[in-house]
Design a protein around this motif. Structure first.
Motif, short mmCIF file in Angstrom:
data_model
loop_
_atom_site.label_atom_id
_atom_site.label_comp_id
_atom_site.label_asym_id
_atom_site.label_seq_id
_atom_site.Cartn_x
_atom_site.Cartn_y
_atom_site.Cartn_z
N SER A 1 0.81 -1.22 0.00
CA SER A 1 0.00 0.00 0.00
C SER A 1 0.84 1.27 0.00
N THR A 2 1.97 1.26 0.68
CA THR A 2 2.82 2.45 0.70
C THR A 2 3.34 2.75 -0.69
N LEU A 3 3.77 1.73 -1.41
CA LEU A 3 4.24 1.90 -2.78
C LEU A 3 3.12 2.48 -3.66
N VAL A 4 1.93 1.88 -3.57
CA VAL A 4 0.80 2.32 -4.39
C VAL A 4 0.43 3.77 -4.06
N TYR A 5 0.34 4.08 -2.77
CA TYR A 5 -0.03 5.43 -2.34
C TYR A 5 1.01 6.46 -2.82
N ARG A 6 2.29 6.18 -2.58
CA ARG A 6 3.33 7.14 -2.96
C ARG A 6 3.38 7.37 -4.45
N LEU A 7 3.19 6.31 -5.23
CA LEU A 7 3.19 6.45 -6.67
C LEU A 7 2.01 7.31 -7.11
N ALA A 8 0.82 7.03 -6.57
CA ALA A 8 -0.36 7.82 -6.91
C ALA A 8 -0.19 9.27 -6.48
N LEU A 9 0.39 9.49 -5.31
CA LEU A 9 0.63 10.84 -4.82
C LEU A 9 1.61 11.59 -5.72
N ARG A 10 2.66 10.91 -6.14
CA ARG A 10 3.66 11.54 -7.01
C ARG A 10 3.02 11.98 -8.33
N VAL A 11 2.12 11.17 -8.88
CA VAL A 11 1.50 11.50 -10.15
C VAL A 11 0.41 12.57 -9.99
N THR A 12 -0.45 12.40 -8.99
CA THR A 12 -1.60 13.30 -8.84
C THR A 12 -1.30 14.56 -8.06
N ARG A 13 -0.32 14.50 -7.16
CA ARG A 13 0.00 15.60 -6.25
C ARG A 13 -1.21 15.97 -5.37
N SER A 14 -2.03 14.97 -5.09
CA SER A 14 -3.22 15.16 -4.27
C SER A 14 -3.33 13.99 -3.29
N ARG A 15 -3.28 14.30 -2.01
CA ARG A 15 -3.40 13.24 -1.00
C ARG A 15 -4.74 12.52 -1.11
N GLU A 16 -5.80 13.30 -1.30
CA GLU A 16 -7.13 12.70 -1.41
C GLU A 16 -7.21 11.75 -2.60
N ALA A 17 -6.69 12.19 -3.73
CA ALA A 17 -6.72 11.34 -4.93
C ALA A 17 -5.86 10.10 -4.71
N ALA A 18 -4.70 10.26 -4.09
CA ALA A 18 -3.82 9.13 -3.84
C ALA A 18 -4.48 8.11 -2.92
N GLU A 19 -5.19 8.59 -1.89
CA GLU A 19 -5.91 7.67 -0.99
C GLU A 19 -7.01 6.94 -1.74
N ARG B 1 -1.57 3.83 -13.78
CA ARG B 1 -2.59 4.05 -14.81
C ARG B 1 -3.77 4.84 -14.25
N ARG B 2 -4.21 4.47 -13.07
CA ARG B 2 -5.37 5.15 -12.48
C ARG B 2 -5.01 6.59 -12.10
N ALA B 3 -3.80 6.81 -11.65
CA ALA B 3 -3.37 8.16 -11.31
C ALA B 3 -3.30 9.04 -12.56
N VAL B 4 -2.77 8.49 -13.64
CA VAL B 4 -2.70 9.24 -14.91
C VAL B 4 -4.11 9.55 -15.40
N ASP B 5 -5.02 8.59 -15.29
CA ASP B 5 -6.42 8.82 -15.68
C ASP B 5 -7.02 9.95 -14.84
N TRP B 6 -6.72 9.97 -13.55
CA TRP B 6 -7.23 11.01 -12.66
C TRP B 6 -6.71 12.38 -13.10
#
Length: 190
Positions: free
Chosen positions: A36-54, A88-93
């Motif tokens: 989960s930490t890997l997934v969250y950090r990757l999503a956060l890096r792409v989206t720059r949004s904590r809410e979106a990363a969560e 992929r989901r972060a880029v879509d967001w």
């Protein structure tokens, strides 16, 4: 072999996928704890949004739980697959947010007015969803309300309810299925 030694090996990933397919909450918990930490950090890096990363993190693990065979151990490790899914989901967001911003800029209105029919449909659907949530047994309703009405993560909801995370995830999943079934019976697909 211990679960720590299995992690990342093809045999370990195959066994983990089989356990997930069998509905083993401990397998999901193990995967969440380790990835989960890997997934969250990757999503956060792409989206720059904590809410979106969560949200993306939860979505990735719900997808794994609901579609364990979507992961193919012959093509790579589970950890790599989860990271790819999160990316992929972060880029879509990000793309969705960019489209929304461009539309708002083009209209020149910070809050474009929705056509009245959309407002009516959204209100009606919202009322149906609220009614379906209210009809849930209390143990399911509490988990759903914390996650979706109060914006809690699985971990936060589990802490507030004093329950294991796997139990809360299971209750949310069961509650969402029940709500979907209720809406389908009523003929609502939105």
């Amino acid at each position: 072999m211990s679960s720590g030694q299995e992690e990342g090996s093809m045999d370990g990933d195959i066994r983990l996928r089989q356990r997930l397919a069998a509905g083993d909450d401990a397998a999901l918990q193990h995967t969440y704890d380790h990835c989960s930490t890997l997934v969250y950090r990757l999503a956060l890096r792409v989206t720059r949004s904590r809410e979106a990363a969560e949200e993306i993190t939860q979505d990735v693990f719900v997808h794994l739980w609901e579609h364990p065979y979507a992961f193919d151990p012959g093509r790579g490790t589970l950890r790599t697959w989860l990271a790819l899914l999160a990316h992929r989901r972060a880029v879509d967001w990000v793309r969705k947010e960019e489209r929304r911003r461009r539309l708002l800029d083009a209209v020149g209105n910070p809050e474009p007015a929705a056509p009245i029919i959309d407002v009516i449909i959204a209100d009606e659907t919202g009322a149906r969803v609220r009614h379906a949530v209210a009809a849930l047994p209390q143990r399911l309703r509490e988990a759903i309300e914390l996650a979706y009405y109060h914006g809690r993560t699985y971990r936060q909801a589990a802490a507030e309810l004093g329950l294991p995370e796997g139990t809360v995830k299971s209750r949310i999943r069961t509650g969402l299925r029940s709500i979907a079934d209720t809406l389908a019976e009523e003929g609502s697909t939105s």
